[in-house]
Design an enzyme around this catalytic site. Structure first.
Site, short mmCIF file in Angstrom:
data_model
loop_
_atom_site.label_atom_id
_atom_site.label_comp_id
_atom_site.label_asym_id
_atom_site.label_seq_id
_atom_site.Cartn_x
_atom_site.Cartn_y
_atom_site.Cartn_z
N GLU A 66 118.27 -0.08 58.57
CA GLU A 66 118.36 1.37 58.84
C GLU A 66 117.03 1.96 59.29
OE1 GLU A 66 119.59 -0.09 56.19
OE2 GLU A 66 121.70 0.51 55.89
N PHE A 128 128.21 3.66 42.24
CA PHE A 128 127.74 2.59 43.10
C PHE A 128 127.18 3.15 44.41
CE2 PHE A 128 128.63 -0.62 46.44
CZ PHE A 128 127.69 -1.56 46.03
N GLN A 129 126.01 2.73 44.76
CA GLN A 129 125.31 3.18 45.97
C GLN A 129 125.13 4.70 46.03
OE1 GLN A 129 127.05 1.13 49.44
NE2 GLN A 129 125.56 -0.51 49.10
N MET A 482 92.82 -3.46 61.04
CA MET A 482 92.15 -2.20 60.73
C MET A 482 91.71 -2.16 59.27
SD MET A 482 90.93 0.46 62.06
CE MET A 482 91.68 1.18 63.52
#
Lengths: 569, 171
Positions: A66, A128-129, A482
């Site tokens: 995502e 859930f989730q 860096m």
């Protein structure tokens, strides 16, 4: 490049009968002019994906994580000026999007993120989730909306788009419980206009006359142009203003490409790794016209020693930015392009030859280059020679990003895209997908280090699905360069956790169905880049550079131009 | 001294008060008390935000004005009325009742109910007034107390001071 389409009948026609929330979402997106969205399905967003299946107007790009969806939407938005759209499910889907939202928020990128949420009866039960994504994203979005009824979906989506693109753009998240996506409701497309108010014309005219007088009477003025110039598509107005007044222009990291760097009035980038001449010019300037920029600490260094002689005119579309960091002689609240166009008509034609000569004197001659490992200056000169003149460079974060900012020389508007405010490693590859989908006819280059490319490298498979033609240059020094540079300067050379190994990028490219080449010596560079351009599809060029080369000049964090470290070579 | 305050009108939507509070916390503004209020208008809530450093008011105001839920942000300075509301349960023998009632009268308070040896009381007033009342009640013994931060209201509708310094967006 082919996006998957489904031979289904259109869902996006207005009708009188109630329809499911998921379909309302599709229709509202189509009404907002969306044609592509980047996402990843999951349980709580399935009804929307079901409606999407029957909505050929919307092309869905299945990313591999995502975070990739958010950066791709971000890149698409920056490349096109349209609102980028990304979609994910509840819980981990939504939390994976947080970095991309924060990135878009810091860089003022218009974006709408849609997340599924557990069904209303399951909310607040640690289901859930389930994640409180409204709470989680409150600090990294311009606004967020939990939609509690299907009847509110259309208005919420239209409001989200209006907020995302109005004023200073930014990301807006819409959280939609699964049962709301199933619920039936009526929907009528409606556009939302955000109320905006700028100072009255009389006030603006007065501000502009004062600003014009300050610019007309200045002896060592500069223009400090930021992302707002690109967001307002104000590059022509900037050029007109600069040429008419003869005032040199320095552009912030996110303002790069707003003013042609080959122009005699261009000073390049200021700040921590900016050009010495730009920083000295700011230090000695008596008037600074700062437009669409926010005096980030990477630009100012120590604020109390920033531009000590200058009277500052600050133009911003966001009043909260005015006088946030530096005291301002003349704040102007307005759109960058509009203000520059009006100011350009008020200022008198002028030249500043003595001042320009003085600035020239601060520029150090470029060092002679030898054969051997590729020097960053050689790398970016070669890319500039070989890439098309309107190619876009999408850069990652770190040394590669600073070299790309210093050494390429952007001449065409909006051809430099990077993660500035948040500094998100792993941005470049997924963002470049969005850039190329937005600009299918133009060359898109990815510039990343061997650290950053390994974050979000999974998107090489999305690139393969889409048949995108990205030219991926890995600036490979075997370090998180860096951070290593800071360790070298400020931590006694103790390279704690910065040496980093890489996979064999040639085999990796092949595994994903792309092509790859390795450049060990600078003598191989041009041929490799030309090969990459000739190669259809995506090509990876793995360029070995000196392991311990630093980015110069450097003004250490929180210090002034007087502490600038120059290249000892 | 009462802090200058901002009065914020905002749409009563899911998370709108959270968004205001989280912005104030995130930006690290120097704040006094915060009170969440209802209004006579349906769907509109109000917050009084005390700002402990007068110089920070324009920045706080501009940042609050950016929030899409926020309808208006106005400054409630010295000319505005600032009031707090307090309740307390104080030890009080039947013999002390008359004394406490007269004390309350002097400080803008009144008894709500008497128990066997306690009184529950309420009071409204500006900050120093309630400070003084609570100091006087300490003598009897305060068992429990609750006191709001100030809410503020201006005598006059503020005229728009939109240019620079302040913000007129959505006011």
């Amino acid at each position: 490049m082919a996006l998957a389409t489904r031979p289904m009948s259109s869902a996006a026609h207005a009708g009188a009968e109630p329809r499911a929330g998921g379909r309302i979402m599709c229709e509202a997106l189509v009404h907002e002019g969306v044609r592509v969205l980047f996402g990843y399905p999951g349980g709580a967003i399935m009804p929307f994906y079901d409606a999407l299946y029957a909505c050929p107007e919307l092309q869905h790009v299945l990313v591999r994580h995502e975070q990739g969806a958010t950066h791709a939407a971000d890149g698409f938005a920056r490349a096109t000026g349209q609102v980028g759209v990304c979609v994910g499910t509840s819980g981990p889907g939504a939390t994976n999007m947080v970095t991309g939202l924060a990135n878009a928020y810091m860089d003022s990128v218009p974006m709408v993120a849609i997340t599924g949420q557990v069904a209303r009866p399951a909310l607040g039960k640690d289901s859930f989730q389930e994640t409180d994504v409204i709470g989680v994203t409150m600090g990294v979005t311009k606004h967020n909306i939990l939609v509690e009824h299907a009847a509110d979906l259309g208005p919420a989506i239209h409001e989200a788009f209006a907020i995302a693109r109005t004023g200073r753009p930014g990301p807006v998240l819409i959280d939609v419980p699964k049962d709301v996506q199933f619920e039936l409701a009526d929907y009528e497309p409606a556009s939302v206009d955000m109320p905006r108010s700028f100072p009255s014309d009389t006030e603006i005219e007065r501000d502009l006359r004062r600003a014009a007088q300050m610019l007309d009477t200045a002896s060592s003025p500069i223009i400090l142009a930021g992302h707002g110039v690109l967001l307002s598509r104000g590059w022509d107005a900037l050029r007109t203003l600069a040429e008419r007044t003869g005032i040199p222009v320095t552009t912030t990291l996110l303002g790069l490409s707003a003013f042609p760097e080959s122009h005699p009035l261009s000073l390049g980038m200021p700040g921590m790794h900016g050009h010495a001449s730009a920083n000295h010019a700011i230090d000695e300037a008596d008037v600074i016209f700062a437009v669409g920029m926010r005096f980030d600490d990477r630009v100012t260094g120590k604020v109390t020693e920033f531009a000590p002689r200058a009277q500052i005119i600050h133009v911003d579309i966001e009043t909260a930015e005015l006088e946030k960091v530096v005291p301002t002689a003349q704040p102007i609240h307005g759109d960058a392009r509009d203000i520059m166009e009006r100011l350009g008509r008020l200022v008198r034609p002028n030249r500043h030859d003595t001042w320009l000569d003085r600035i020239q004197g601060w520029e150090r001659p470029t060092e002679p280059l030898q054969d051997g490992l590729t020097h960053p200056a050689q790398l970016f000169a070669a890319i500039k020679r070989i890439a098309g003149s309107d190619a876009t460079l999408v850069t990652d974060v770190g040394q590669n990003q600073m070299w790309a900012a210093q050494l390429y020389g952007y001449d065409h508007p909006n051809t430099h895209i990077t993660s500035g405010g948040l500094g998100t490693m792993g941005f470049a590859l997924p963002a470049a997908m969005g850039v190329q989908i937005g600009r299918p006819d133009r060359q898109v280059w990815v510039i990343a280090g061997d650290g950053g490319i390994q974050m979000n490298i999974q998107e090489l498979q999305t690139v393969a699905d889409l048949g995108l033609e990205l030219k991926v240059v890995i600036v490979n020094n075997g370090y998180l360069g860096m951070v290593r540079q800071w360790q070298s300067f400020f931590h006694g050379g103790r390279y704690s956790a910065t040496p980093i190994s890489s996979p064999n990028y040639l085999l990796l490219a092949r595994a994903y169905g792309h092509a790859g080449v390795k450049v060990d010596r600078v003598s191989e560079l041009d041929e490799a880049l030309q090969w990459a351009v000739r190669t259809p599809g995506t090509a990876i060029v793995d360029v070995a550079v000196d392991q311990e080369r630093n980015v110069y000049p450097m003004i250490p964090s929180g210090q002034s131009v007087r502490s600038m470290i120059q290249d000892p070579e | 001294m009462t802090h200058p305050a901002l009065t914020v009108h905002f749409a009563d939507r899911t998370g709108s008060a959270d968004r205001i509070l989280s912005l104030l916390r995130r930006r690290g503004f120097p704040l006094g008390g915060i009170t969440l209020e209802r209004t006579h208008e349906p769907g509109i809530r109000r917050m009084t935000v005390g700002v402990s450093q007068e110089s920070a008011i324009p920045q706080v105001r501009r940042h609050l004005s950016r929030l899409p839920d926020v309808v208006s942000v106005q400054v409630a300075d010295g000319e505005a009325m600032h009031r707090e509301y307090a309740m307390a349960r104080v030890r009080c023998t039947p013999e002390q009742r008359a004394e406490i009632v007269s004390l309350l009268g002097a400080f803008g308070g009144r008894p709500l109910s008497f128990g066997a040896d306690t009184v529950v009381l309420e009071a409204t007033g500006f900050a120093q007034q309630l400070d003084a009342l609570f100091a006087a009640l300490q003598v009897y013994g305060i068992e429990e107390s609750a006191r709001t931060s100030p809410i503020a209201l201006r005598q006059e509708e503020p005229h728009e001071d939109s240019p620079r310094g302040t913000v007129s967006e959505r006011d």
